[in-house]
Enzyme design. Structure first.
Site, short mmCIF file in Angstrom:
data_model
loop_
_atom_site.label_atom_id
_atom_site.label_comp_id
_atom_site.label_asym_id
_atom_site.label_seq_id
_atom_site.Cartn_x
_atom_site.Cartn_y
_atom_site.Cartn_z
N SER A 657 -10.77 4.66 4.96
CA SER A 657 -9.52 5.41 5.04
C SER A 657 -9.63 6.67 5.88
O SER A 657 -8.62 7.28 6.21
CB SER A 657 -9.02 5.76 3.63
OG SER A 657 -9.93 6.62 2.98
N LYS A 700 -4.36 11.75 -2.74
CA LYS A 700 -4.84 12.48 -1.57
C LYS A 700 -3.86 13.57 -1.17
O LYS A 700 -4.25 14.71 -0.88
CB LYS A 700 -5.05 11.51 -0.41
CG LYS A 700 -6.19 10.52 -0.63
CD LYS A 700 -6.26 9.48 0.47
CE LYS A 700 -7.42 8.50 0.24
NZ LYS A 700 -7.49 7.45 1.27
#
Length: 801
Positions: A657, A700
């Protein structure tokens, strides 16, 4: 240059509209019976339960907490209640093979009736036999038989005595037998006197003795026959008396159980056994008050009556429908039963009355629900299950004795046929392991009920969830939820799966919040559980688990962990990571730096070099080589050395990611254009430069937002996410409100070019007809730098030549 759009706060709101709710609170709803959002799994379960063909047992696969066991129990009970109650099973003594007890089945409830009948039978015959032999008629008849014996015996001995006297001998009888003493001149000689006779006279006497012994042998034979006939007459007479005493009871039982040939044979064997052991029955029982002498080294002997006991192994008298057994300790002996032993002064003994049933016996004719993990963690349990399902019978076999005590007796109970449906509940990973490595598993568990951890956020499922909440409140006798409370639970269910269009099926997690929200509502003296109570429950739960989260946040804020949230830097970017602590997950930014220079080693992943990089992360870095080569090195060789590093990361890292953030850092280093440090990045990239979705995007964003909020929101901060992750945004109210006030920004992008423009405020640039990038763009600067690197390498090579 076109700046990618940012998401509006309306797109981020994960609000459940209560206007369509057909209830004011959950007390108005009926309890929902069934599983929610698992139509595929429910259909597979119903199919598996209907299939009667061998091998169609069921494995329920899916995440923990999705209600698999509860659903299995509920569905199976609904089916089992309408099915036939299975037979009782008993073990009885085997007169032909004493160490192999016989198994017999009787209709439900008759097992204990048969057991009671045999107990009454034993009590009755004991007294009847004693009474039959304790009367004058029996004694008189026996005395007549014995008198006849004595009379015949006396006649034979008298004849022998007469014959002996005629030959000059006197007959003596003793314990050692019959012997003759010579008579001379009317005097019976002693042994000493006989030895003093002349040899001629002794020879004459011996000759007569030999003749007389021949006659004596015939008399002795007749005496033995007489004794034998007498014993036979006594035994026959006693048998006739015993048969008169017990015949009625035996015949009554044989008539009652005439449909069961095994029991009829068993009763006939009992009758014969009684006749063979009459002496045991004729003796009066020792009174309980009478003291008995116990000698430690003498073992207890079982009486014949012990063989007439019935061991009811399975009693289904109180069962309604087929049995449903749910167990969480499926050990070997718990599954197939066991034979208990009795310690008698250092020796261990057993018999058929000590055979105990297992789960298979109790579930025979019905269903058994077990946890796959429990089965695999118990030695030999899985082998026991597969063996029973393969052979269709239960064979009780004791595991090797580990006590070190000598076993003096052993039995092998007859196997019992089994008809059962086994349902294993476990994770998908266990299912795949068993399917891959256990051939028998594929043959025996042909139905997979696959449970999903998420379901559609449809009005139908929301109403089902509301009914589930109402049922939970009634069951736990707690406060009910109003509309707002239900809506908050729905929003929480979406947060659990990080999808605005889905809800979690992990009802165990949902129930935790229901319990805690009820408690906070009670503390608030509220009539119903409202949205604020649900949110408080979520907040308090997070607070109990977020110690490490807050500690890292403090370290970031004070600069111990270096993260910039303002300004611009070359070759430096804020990536976003997720830390999973098991019971709590949170996001945190991580500084990623890139250095580029002339060389041919390509991109070096520092984490991989020190063995801190997982395979997915390493793959993501290697993809960057392909992207850079394809995009910039079509007309010259790629001569690049670059190093990538997650700064201040001392643990492992995995996942791809951060690959887009790493690429941005490399492009910034090559172009020497600084990147905005107030915008963090997450997203995977492929070799074509397309941004791919990632997991944990909500955590996140919230992690970076918390740091920016702590330092002070300046209106410029935000994050770049993959376009496909928009649906996964289920952000908390603080983030949504900041976006609404334009204090924080979320930008979805589809390509690297879109992201680099946002991070640099410069045009990415596209190739013109001449194959060159437009001057002054990021791609132009990168291409020129790489072309210069390649020329330098080529010149260095020519110079060496």
């Amino acid at each position: 240059m076109s700046i990618p759009r940012e998401l509006t706060y309306q797109e981020l709101e994960n609000k459940c509209d209560t206007a369509s709710f057909p209830f004011s609170n959950t007390s108005k709803l009926g309890t929902y019976e069934g599983i929610i959002g698992q139509e595929r799994a429910a259909k597979a379960m119903k199919f598996g339960l209907k299939m009667k063909t061998r091998g169609y047992n069921i494995y329920m696969a899916g995440p923990t907490g999705t209600g698999k066991t509860s659903f299995a129990r509920q569905l199976v009970n609904e089916i089992a209640i309408n099915q036939k109650v299975p037979d009782d099973w008993c073990y009885i003594y085997n007169f032909n093979k004493p160490n192999q007890p016989m198994a017999i089945n009787l209709p439900a409830g008759m097992g204990k009736v048969f057991q009671k009948d045999m107990e009454e039978f034993v009590k009755t015959i004991k007294q009847e036999i004693v009474n039959a032999f304790d009367n004058e008629k029996y004694e008189k008849e026996k005395e007549e038989i014995l008198d006849e014996y004595e009379s015949t015996r006396d006649e034979l001995l008298a004849k022998l005595s007469q014959d002996a006297e005629a030959q000059g001998f006197k007959v003596n009888t003793g314990s050692s037998g019959i012997y003759f003493l010579p008579i001379i001149e009317g005097k019976t000689l002693s042994e000493e006197e006989f030895e003093n006779l002349d040899d001629d006279i002794k020879d004459q006497i011996d000759e007569k003795t030999n003749i007389l012994q021949q006659d004596t042998l015939e008399i002795i034979r007749k005496l033995k026959n007489n004794e034998k006939e007498t014993k036979k007459k006594v035994a026959e007479w006693e048998s006739r008396i015993a048969l008169l005493a017990i015949g009625v009871q035996v015949n009554d039982l044989k008539e009652k159980y005439s449909k069961y040939s095994d029991i009829v044979d068993y009763l006939e064997n009992i009758q014969q056994d009684i006749l063979n052991n009459l002496d045991e029955f004729k003796e009066e029982e020792i009174s309980e008050e009478q003291p008995q002498l116990i000698i430690p080294w003498m073992q207890k002997e079982e009486t014949p009556l012990h063989k007439y006991k019935v061991n009811v192994l399975v009693d289904n008298s109180n069962l309604k429908g087929a049995p449903v057994i749910v167990d969480f300790n499926p050990s070997y002996s718990n599954l197939i039963g066991k034979i208990e032993y009795e310690n008698e002064f250092g020796s261990v003994s057993t018999d058929y009355t000590k055979i105990k049933p297992g789960l298979f016996h109790l579930a025979n004719g019905g269903y058994m629900i077990l946890q796959a993990k429990d089965v695999l963690s118990n030695p030999q349990a899985y082998e026991a299950i597969t063996r029973v399902l393969k052979t269709k019978k239960i064979t009780i076999e004791n595991m090797k004795d580990q006590t070190g005590v000598v076993t003096v007796s052993a039995i092998k109970p007859q196997s019992i046929p089994v008809d059962i449906k086994v349902i294993l509940v476990g994770s998908s990973s266990i299912y795949h392991l068993l399917y891959e490595y256990e051939e028998e598993f594929r043959k025996l568990f042909k139905v997979k009920a696959d449970f999903d951890e998420e379901m559609e956020k449809s009005n139908e499922n929301i109403l089902k969830l509301a009914s589930f909440i109402g049922g939970f409140c009634k069951k736990e006798n707690t406060l009910h939820f109003d509309k707002s409370g239900v809506a908050s639970v729905v929003e929480y269910a979406s947060w659990l799966v990080e999808d605005q269009r889905k809800m979690s099926t992990r009802f165990n997690d949902i129930c935790e919040i229901l319990c805690e929200a009820c408690m906070w509502a009670e503390c608030d003296n509220a009539k119903y559980v409202k949205a604020k109570h649900v949110k408080q429950a979520i907040k308090e739960k997070n607070y109990r688990n977020d110690r490490l989260d807050k500690k890292l946040l403090d370290m970031l804020n004070e600069g111990t962990l270096m993260i910039d949230t303002d300004g611009r830097e070359v070759g430096q970017i804020n990536g976003l990571t997720v830390m999973d602590m098991g019971d709590y997950s949170f996001g945190k930014p991580a500084r990623i730096t890139a250095s580029t220079y002339i060389g041919e080693s390509g991109i070096v992943n520092i984490e991989r070099e020190v063995e801190l990089s997982g395979t997915s992360h390493s793959k993501g870095v290697l993809i960057l080589n392909g992207y850079i080569g394809q995009k910039y090195a079509q007309d010259f060789p790629l001569s690049l050395s670059a190093s990538l590093c997650f700064e201040q990361l001392y643990g492992g890292i995995d996942g791809d990611s951060a690959s887009s953030a790493e690429l941005y850092a490399i492009l910034s280093s090559l172009s020497e254009v600084p990147l905005k440090q107030y915008i963090a990045v997450t997203g995977s990239v492929n070799q074509k430069g397309e941004i791919q979705p990632v997991g944990g995007v909500t955590h996140k964003i919230e992690g970076f937002f918390e740091l920016c909020k702590l330092r002070g929101l300046n209106g410029k901060q935000g994050v770049i996410i993959p376009y496909q992750n928009i649906k996964n945004l289920v952000l908390n109210d603080d983030v949504v409100n900041a976006v609404r006030k334009k204090q924080f920004h979320i930008y979805p992008v589809k390509t690297i070019d879109e992201g680099i423009e946002l991070l640099t405020d410069m045009e990415a640039g596209v190739k013109g007809a001449d194959g060159k990038y437009k001057e002054g763009t990021i791609n132009y600067l990168v291409s020129k730098k790489l072309e210069r690197f390649a020329l330098a390498v080529l010149n260095s090579g020519n110079h060496k030549k």
